[in-house]
Design a protein around this motif. Structure first.
Motif, PDB file in Angstrom:
ATOM      1  N   ASP A 132       0.671  -1.289   0.004  1.00 36.78           N
ATOM      2  CA  ASP A 132       0.008   0.130   0.052  1.00 36.78           C
ATOM      3  C   ASP A 132       0.632   1.379  -0.026  1.00 36.78           C
ATOM      4  O   ASP A 132       0.331   2.336  -0.648  1.00 36.78           O
ATOM      5  CB  ASP A 132      -0.832  -0.108   1.302  1.00 36.78           C
ATOM      6  CG  ASP A 132      -1.972  -0.975   1.077  1.00 36.78           C
ATOM      7  OD1 ASP A 132      -2.285  -1.651  -0.059  1.00 36.78           O
ATOM      8  OD2 ASP A 132      -2.681  -1.082   2.068  1.00 36.78           O
ATOM      9  N   MET A 133       1.837   1.143   0.715  1.00 35.79           N
ATOM     10  CA  MET A 133       2.692   2.521   0.846  1.00 35.79           C
ATOM     11  C   MET A 133       3.466   2.734  -0.360  1.00 35.79           C
ATOM     12  O   MET A 133       3.728   3.748  -0.935  1.00 35.79           O
ATOM     13  CB  MET A 133       3.459   2.326   2.109  1.00 35.79           C
ATOM     14  CG  MET A 133       2.994   2.377   3.630  1.00 35.79           C
ATOM     15  SD  MET A 133       2.063   4.057   3.574  1.00 35.79           S
ATOM     16  CE  MET A 133       3.147   5.343   3.144  1.00 35.79           C
ATOM     17  N   GLU A 191       1.328   4.203  -3.130  1.00 38.54           N
ATOM     18  CA  GLU A 191       0.838   5.464  -2.882  1.00 38.54           C
ATOM     19  C   GLU A 191       1.999   6.624  -3.123  1.00 38.54           C
ATOM     20  O   GLU A 191       1.863   7.620  -3.731  1.00 38.54           O
ATOM     21  CB  GLU A 191       0.161   5.625  -1.343  1.00 38.54           C
ATOM     22  CG  GLU A 191      -1.035   5.220  -1.284  1.00 38.54           C
ATOM     23  CD  GLU A 191      -2.153   5.745  -2.401  1.00 38.54           C
ATOM     24  OE1 GLU A 191      -2.122   6.994  -2.452  1.00 38.54           O
ATOM     25  OE2 GLU A 191      -2.973   4.913  -2.511  1.00 38.54           O
ATOM     26  N   ARG A 195      -3.314  12.231  -0.300  1.00 37.27           N
ATOM     27  CA  ARG A 195      -2.973  10.648  -0.575  1.00 37.27           C
ATOM     28  C   ARG A 195      -1.828  10.310   0.469  1.00 37.27           C
ATOM     29  O   ARG A 195      -2.157   9.071   1.122  1.00 37.27           O
ATOM     30  CB  ARG A 195      -2.849  10.353  -2.016  1.00 37.27           C
ATOM     31  CG  ARG A 195      -3.936  10.958  -2.807  1.00 37.27           C
ATOM     32  CD  ARG A 195      -3.495  10.450  -4.125  1.00 37.27           C
ATOM     33  NE  ARG A 195      -3.480   8.852  -4.302  1.00 37.27           N
ATOM     34  CZ  ARG A 195      -3.262   8.048  -5.454  1.00 37.27           C
ATOM     35  NH1 ARG A 195      -3.647   8.963  -6.528  1.00 37.27           N
ATOM     36  NH2 ARG A 195      -3.045   7.035  -5.714  1.00 37.27           N
ATOM     37  N   ALA A 229      -2.618   7.226   3.277  1.00 32.89           N
ATOM     38  CA  ALA A 229      -1.754   6.097   3.276  1.00 32.89           C
ATOM     39  C   ALA A 229      -1.199   5.848   4.590  1.00 32.89           C
ATOM     40  O   ALA A 229      -1.094   4.645   5.093  1.00 32.89           O
ATOM     41  CB  ALA A 229      -1.062   6.214   2.018  1.00 32.89           C
ATOM     42  N   ASN A 265      -2.207   2.780   7.179  1.00 32.25           N
ATOM     43  CA  ASN A 265      -1.636   1.671   7.427  1.00 32.25           C
ATOM     44  C   ASN A 265      -0.599   1.665   8.708  1.00 32.25           C
ATOM     45  O   ASN A 265      -0.239   0.650   8.868  1.00 32.25           O
ATOM     46  CB  ASN A 265      -0.418   1.731   6.009  1.00 32.25           C
ATOM     47  CG  ASN A 265      -1.234   1.094   4.790  1.00 32.25           C
ATOM     48  OD1 ASN A 265      -1.202   0.006   4.521  1.00 32.25           O
ATOM     49  ND2 ASN A 265      -1.175   2.183   3.836  1.00 32.25           N
TER      50      ASN A 265
END
Length: 298
Positions: free
Chosen positions: A50-51, A54, A88, A92, A96
């Motif tokens: 996810d990181m 982004e 964003r 993120a 997370n």
């Protein structure tokens, strides 16, 4: 009389039904696809993916414009520093960070300091993104919504950097001699490389605050002890996230239309700089336009 017997019979059946379904009530009402706990390795994979997605999207969409490496052919507000709200990275990091905290909690409960060390490195990097983008942000009280803390305080950037540096130092200690982890898409679980990343990040963040305080002693302490505080020695130590050819770990811009890529061009600042250095990377970073193809090799 018949009515009374029927009512008694109906009540008896209802009682038997209620008694019969209470024995496995919790099992029947437990969703096997929504576990209440998990293992650190499964959480680690999701956080990394996810990181990285982004950061890649933000770097491509606006980061390269802000640092004047690229420019836009149309929709040029970004080139004029008129980009409005950008959240964003904020979303993120805080989305997370809950899983990062859960990794730390589960690793502590199961005595796995290797996962704690890796999680502290990720936490430090993620909060550095947040504070570099937004300044003062929730840090010491962040991601504690389940405890009832719904309005965390905003810590100063100085406090955040102090916490980051402290966590990275702890990570270096925890990862010293630790066993490898699983679920790691960056280093394949190699905690020795995570340890090098922790100390290399310490140097990066010390340099970032060097115009506010004297960090020379802290930097020398790291650099003068390659055994106690190992750092990157070559490009082989870089933290690289490798995408695959197929979903769900596919390059996130793979499905973007060609027009989205054609919106970007080389900035004059970047082209002038590389040409002034006679840097041949100019022709690697950027493709010549039809108007300049004949002169692109001169």
């Amino acid at each position: 009389m018949k009515i009374k017997i029927f009512r008694k019979y109906k009540i008896t059946l209802l009682s038997l039904f209620l008694l019969g379904c209470t024995g496995d009530f919790e099992e029947v009402n437990t969703n096997p696809n929504n576990p209440i706990t998990t293992t650190p390795n499964l959480l680690l994979t999701g956080v990394e993916r996810d990181m990285m997605n982004e950061v890649l999207n933000e770097a491509w969409g606006i980061g390269n414009i802000v640092i004047q490496q690229t420019a836009k052919n149309q929709f040029v507000n970004e080139d004029r520093y008129l980009w409005g709200e950008l959240n964003r990275i904020w979303n993120a990091v805080y989305d997370n960070m809950r899983d990062v905290n859960n990794i730390i909690i589960r690793a502590g409960e199961t005595n796995q300091p290797n996962y704690t060390g890796v999680a502290l490195v990720l936490k430090s990097w993620m909060f550095s993104l947040a504070t570099d983008c937004y300044g003062d942000v929730p840090y010491s009280e962040a991601s504690q919504g389940k405890t009832g803390l719904l309005f965390p305080k905003y810590d100063t950037q100085e406090e955040i950097y102090n916490g980051i540096l402290s966590d990275l130092a702890e990570a270096n200690t925890l990862l010293n001699g630790a066993i490898n982890v699983s679920g790691d898409l960056i280093y394949g679980g190699d905690v020795k490389k995570w340890r090098k990343l922790a100390n290399s990040l310490r140097l990066r963040y010390l340099m970032r605050i060097s115009d506010r305080k004297d960090v020379s002693a802290d930097m020398k302490a790291i650099l003068n002890d390659p055994v106690g505080t190992p750092i990157f020695e070559s490009s082989a130590d870089h933290a690289v996230y490798s995408y695959l050819a197929s979903s769900p770990n596919q390059f996130p811009l793979f499905s973007s239309r060609i027009g989205s890529f054609n919106e970007f061009r080389a900035s004059k600042t970047m082209v002038d700089y590389l040409q002034g250095l006679k840097d041949l990377r100019l022709y690697i970073f950027f493709r010549p336009t039809p108007a300049t193809e004949e002169t692109s090799s001169t």
